[in-house]
Design a protein around this motif. Structure first.
Motif, mmCIF file in Angstrom:
data_model
loop_
_atom_site.group_PDB
_atom_site.id
_atom_site.type_symbol
_atom_site.label_atom_id
_atom_site.label_comp_id
_atom_site.label_asym_id
_atom_site.label_seq_id
_atom_site.Cartn_x
_atom_site.Cartn_y
_atom_site.Cartn_z
ATOM 1 N N VAL A 19 5.046 -5.758 10.718
ATOM 2 C CA VAL A 19 5.065 -4.796 9.611
ATOM 3 C C VAL A 19 3.710 -4.861 8.898
ATOM 4 C CG1 VAL A 19 6.221 -4.045 7.509
ATOM 5 C CG2 VAL A 19 7.546 -5.121 9.351
ATOM 6 N N ALA A 20 2.887 -3.837 9.117
ATOM 7 C CA ALA A 20 1.538 -3.817 8.529
ATOM 8 C C ALA A 20 1.572 -3.364 7.074
ATOM 9 C CB ALA A 20 0.631 -2.902 9.337
ATOM 10 N N VAL A 21 2.445 -2.400 6.761
ATOM 11 C CA VAL A 21 2.627 -1.915 5.391
ATOM 12 C C VAL A 21 4.128 -1.929 5.114
ATOM 13 C CG1 VAL A 21 2.208 -0.058 3.750
ATOM 14 C CG2 VAL A 21 0.589 -0.440 5.612
ATOM 15 N N ASP A 22 4.515 -2.583 4.028
ATOM 16 C CA ASP A 22 5.930 -2.899 3.797
ATOM 17 C C ASP A 22 6.415 -2.289 2.476
ATOM 18 O OD1 ASP A 22 8.437 -3.981 3.785
ATOM 19 O OD2 ASP A 22 7.782 -6.072 3.815
ATOM 20 N N HIS A 23 6.957 -1.058 2.554
ATOM 21 C CA HIS A 23 7.515 -0.364 1.386
ATOM 22 C C HIS A 23 6.512 -0.345 0.222
ATOM 23 C CE1 HIS A 23 11.138 -1.372 3.735
ATOM 24 N NE2 HIS A 23 11.613 -0.243 3.224
ATOM 25 N N PHE A 24 5.319 0.105 0.538
ATOM 26 C CA PHE A 24 4.230 0.128 -0.441
ATOM 27 C C PHE A 24 4.200 1.467 -1.165
ATOM 28 C CE2 PHE A 24 -0.304 1.030 -1.425
ATOM 29 C CZ PHE A 24 -0.515 -0.005 -2.325
ATOM 30 N N SER A 25 4.064 1.421 -2.488
ATOM 31 C CA SER A 25 3.972 2.631 -3.305
ATOM 32 C C SER A 25 2.682 2.609 -4.114
ATOM 33 C CB SER A 25 5.174 2.749 -4.242
ATOM 34 O OG SER A 25 6.381 2.909 -3.507
ATOM 35 N N LEU A 26 2.152 3.801 -4.356
ATOM 36 C CA LEU A 26 0.859 3.906 -5.030
ATOM 37 C C LEU A 26 0.742 5.256 -5.706
ATOM 38 C CD1 LEU A 26 -2.106 2.732 -5.373
ATOM 39 C CD2 LEU A 26 -2.663 4.037 -3.304
ATOM 40 N N ASN A 27 0.211 5.259 -6.925
ATOM 41 C CA ASN A 27 -0.139 6.503 -7.616
ATOM 42 C C ASN A 27 -1.594 6.432 -8.038
ATOM 43 O OD1 ASN A 27 2.356 8.209 -7.972
ATOM 44 N ND2 ASN A 27 3.125 6.253 -8.733
ATOM 45 N N VAL A 28 -2.335 7.478 -7.726
ATOM 46 C CA VAL A 28 -3.739 7.554 -8.117
ATOM 47 C C VAL A 28 -3.891 8.744 -9.052
ATOM 48 C CG1 VAL A 28 -6.120 7.734 -7.344
ATOM 49 C CG2 VAL A 28 -4.428 6.610 -5.875
ATOM 50 N N GLY A 29 -4.328 8.481 -10.287
ATOM 51 C CA GLY A 29 -4.500 9.541 -11.259
ATOM 52 C C GLY A 29 -5.811 10.292 -11.053
ATOM 53 N N LYS A 30 -5.800 11.569 -11.330
ATOM 54 C CA LYS A 30 -7.008 12.380 -11.200
ATOM 55 C C LYS A 30 -8.108 11.833 -12.110
ATOM 56 C CE LYS A 30 -8.709 17.138 -11.517
ATOM 57 N NZ LYS A 30 -8.360 18.551 -11.824
ATOM 58 N N GLY A 31 -9.300 11.625 -11.545
ATOM 59 C CA GLY A 31 -10.447 11.197 -12.317
ATOM 60 C C GLY A 31 -10.611 9.703 -12.480
ATOM 61 N N GLU A 32 -9.737 8.902 -11.888
ATOM 62 C CA GLU A 32 -9.890 7.462 -12.038
ATOM 63 C C GLU A 32 -10.574 6.846 -10.812
ATOM 64 O OE1 GLU A 32 -6.441 4.949 -12.320
ATOM 65 O OE2 GLU A 32 -5.321 6.072 -10.813
ATOM 66 N N ILE A 33 -10.995 5.601 -10.965
ATOM 67 C CA ILE A 33 -11.479 4.800 -9.838
ATOM 68 C C ILE A 33 -10.428 3.729 -9.609
ATOM 69 C CG2 ILE A 33 -13.332 3.404 -8.866
ATOM 70 C CD1 ILE A 33 -15.250 4.609 -10.833
ATOM 71 N N LEU A 34 -9.659 3.906 -8.561
ATOM 72 C CA LEU A 34 -8.560 2.992 -8.247
ATOM 73 C C LEU A 34 -9.042 1.970 -7.228
ATOM 74 C CD1 LEU A 34 -5.992 2.302 -6.167
ATOM 75 C CD2 LEU A 34 -5.577 2.244 -8.626
ATOM 76 N N GLY A 35 -8.953 0.707 -7.575
ATOM 77 C CA GLY A 35 -9.354 -0.358 -6.661
ATOM 78 C C GLY A 35 -8.159 -0.891 -5.900
ATOM 79 N N LEU A 36 -8.274 -0.927 -4.585
ATOM 80 C CA LEU A 36 -7.246 -1.507 -3.731
ATOM 81 C C LEU A 36 -7.799 -2.832 -3.224
ATOM 82 C CD1 LEU A 36 -4.413 -0.740 -2.797
ATOM 83 C CD2 LEU A 36 -5.428 0.372 -0.808
ATOM 84 N N LEU A 37 -7.307 -3.917 -3.784
ATOM 85 C CA LEU A 37 -7.881 -5.232 -3.562
ATOM 86 C C LEU A 37 -6.939 -6.090 -2.737
ATOM 87 C CD1 LEU A 37 -10.126 -7.310 -4.331
ATOM 88 C CD2 LEU A 37 -8.758 -7.848 -6.350
ATOM 89 N N GLY A 38 -7.502 -6.809 -1.780
ATOM 90 C CA GLY A 38 -6.681 -7.712 -0.975
ATOM 91 C C GLY A 38 -7.513 -8.346 0.114
ATOM 92 N N PRO A 39 -7.046 -9.456 0.670
ATOM 93 C CA PRO A 39 -7.802 -10.106 1.750
ATOM 94 C C PRO A 39 -7.773 -9.262 3.016
ATOM 95 C CG PRO A 39 -5.657 -11.142 1.499
ATOM 96 C CD PRO A 39 -5.775 -10.156 0.378
ATOM 97 N N ASN A 40 -8.637 -9.597 3.952
ATOM 98 C CA ASN A 40 -8.606 -8.920 5.245
ATOM 99 C C ASN A 40 -7.228 -9.093 5.869
ATOM 100 O OD1 ASN A 40 -11.309 -8.098 5.152
ATOM 101 N ND2 ASN A 40 -12.029 -10.051 5.956
ATOM 102 N N GLY A 41 -6.688 -7.985 6.393
ATOM 103 C CA GLY A 41 -5.368 -8.039 6.999
ATOM 104 C C GLY A 41 -4.220 -7.800 6.040
#
Length: 313
Positions: A19-41
């Motif tokens: 399972v590479a992605v496990d029930h992941f949810s995300l909202n990105v608001g217009k005009g923001e800089i959203l950082g997706l942080l995590g180790p490799n893998g």
């Protein structure tokens, strides 16, 4: 409340039993800089590829600009820019020809495209290199070309996947400053990285991923505010005495003392002047010690407290 630009609900992506992605949810608001942080893998790149409809997925839903995202939604794709982790340009074309080629996938009018290419060259500082082939460019300039190809058509939404990997500090700073300018000019940015310093410096909001799941979300300040660890003090002490360590443990707000090689690492859960109090103990015990450093909490500490491991691992 910001208008939603990207919405991901309960995304699941499997590769066989993995399972590479496990029930992941995300909202990105217009005009923001959203950082997706995590180790490799951790699932960052897989998630981005699912959002862009470059990968199929097993469960969940994805909308961009309020519309369902599918591989056939070219109208949506024209409004998106992608700067991949691996440099994707053609060695047989010059810098200018590369930008023109990728821009031409979205902008068909030649006059408009020439203006876009000219702006992209100036924006990324590549005007003086426009006639050169990619093989003649340094690693930092090659990364800038990668960015120019992804943003020349002036997209509303831009995905950056590890754009500063293996670049020199000067190019890194130029890339980060360029991303800020794009955001100031109205672009929404999704920035994926395992470099926590960049994410903390650049992003207005951060989502931390681990093993395909979202484990924390907020601003850098709010994520760190929830930590027990508020200060880390490191003291070089090759010869240690248990009496000294016991005395340090009794200092107010010290909750953890650990030996690491020839250092003593002390973690404090609040308070002021912690270093002064600890140095007073060392003087009182006539302890022999060397270099002393103190650090405020980082996003790595957030990741460590949540998962029990270092973000850098």
């Amino acid at each position: 409340m910001r208008e939603t630009c990207v919405q991901v609900n309960s995304l699941v992506k499997r590769y066989g039993e993995f399972v590479a992605v496990d029930h992941f949810s995300l909202n990105v608001g217009k005009g923001e800089i959203l950082g997706l942080l995590g180790p490799n893998g951790s699932g960052k790149t897989t998630t981005i590829n699912c959002i862009l409809a470059l990968l199929s997925y097993d469960r969940g839903s994805i909308t961009i600009f309020g519309e369902n995202m599918t591989p056939e939604r070219y109208d949506i794709k024209r409004r998106i820019g992608v700067v991949p982790q691996n440099v994707a340009v053609m060695d047989s074309l010059t810098v200018e020809e590369n930008i023109d080629f990728f821009c031409g996938l979205y902008v068909k009018n030649r006059s408009s495209r020439r203006a876009c290419v000219r702006d992209a060259l100036a924006f990324t500082g590549l005007t003086d290199y426009r006639k050169q082939k990619p093989k003649k460019l340094s690693g930092g300039l090659l990364r800038r070309l990668n960015i120019a190809c992804g943003i020349a058509h002036k997209p509303e939404l831009i995905f950056f996947d590890e754009p500063t990997v293996a670049v020199d500090p000067q190019s890194r700073n130029a890339i980060l400053e360029g991303i800020r300018k794009m955001n100031q000019n109205g672009s929404t940015i999704v920035y994926t990285s395992h470099y926590m310093e960049e994410v903390e410096e650049l992003c207005t909001r951060i989502v931390i991923m681990d093993h395909g799941k979202g484990v924390a979300e907020g601003t850098a300040a709010s994520l760190k505010a929830g930590l027990r660890n508020r200060e880390t003090i490191r003291i070089h002490m090759p010869v240690r005495q248990e009496e000294v360590l016991r005395a340090i443990r009794e200092v107010n707000h010290v909750y953890h003392v650990q030996a690491e090689d020839e250092d003593i690492v002390i973690r404090c859960d609040g308070g002021e002047h912690n270093l002064v109090h600890i140095l007073n103990v060392l003087e009182e015990k006539k302890a022999v010690f060397g270099r002393v450093t103190t650090e405020l909490p980082t996003l790595n500490d957030v990741f460590l407290e949540i998962t029990g491991k270092e973000l850098r691992e």
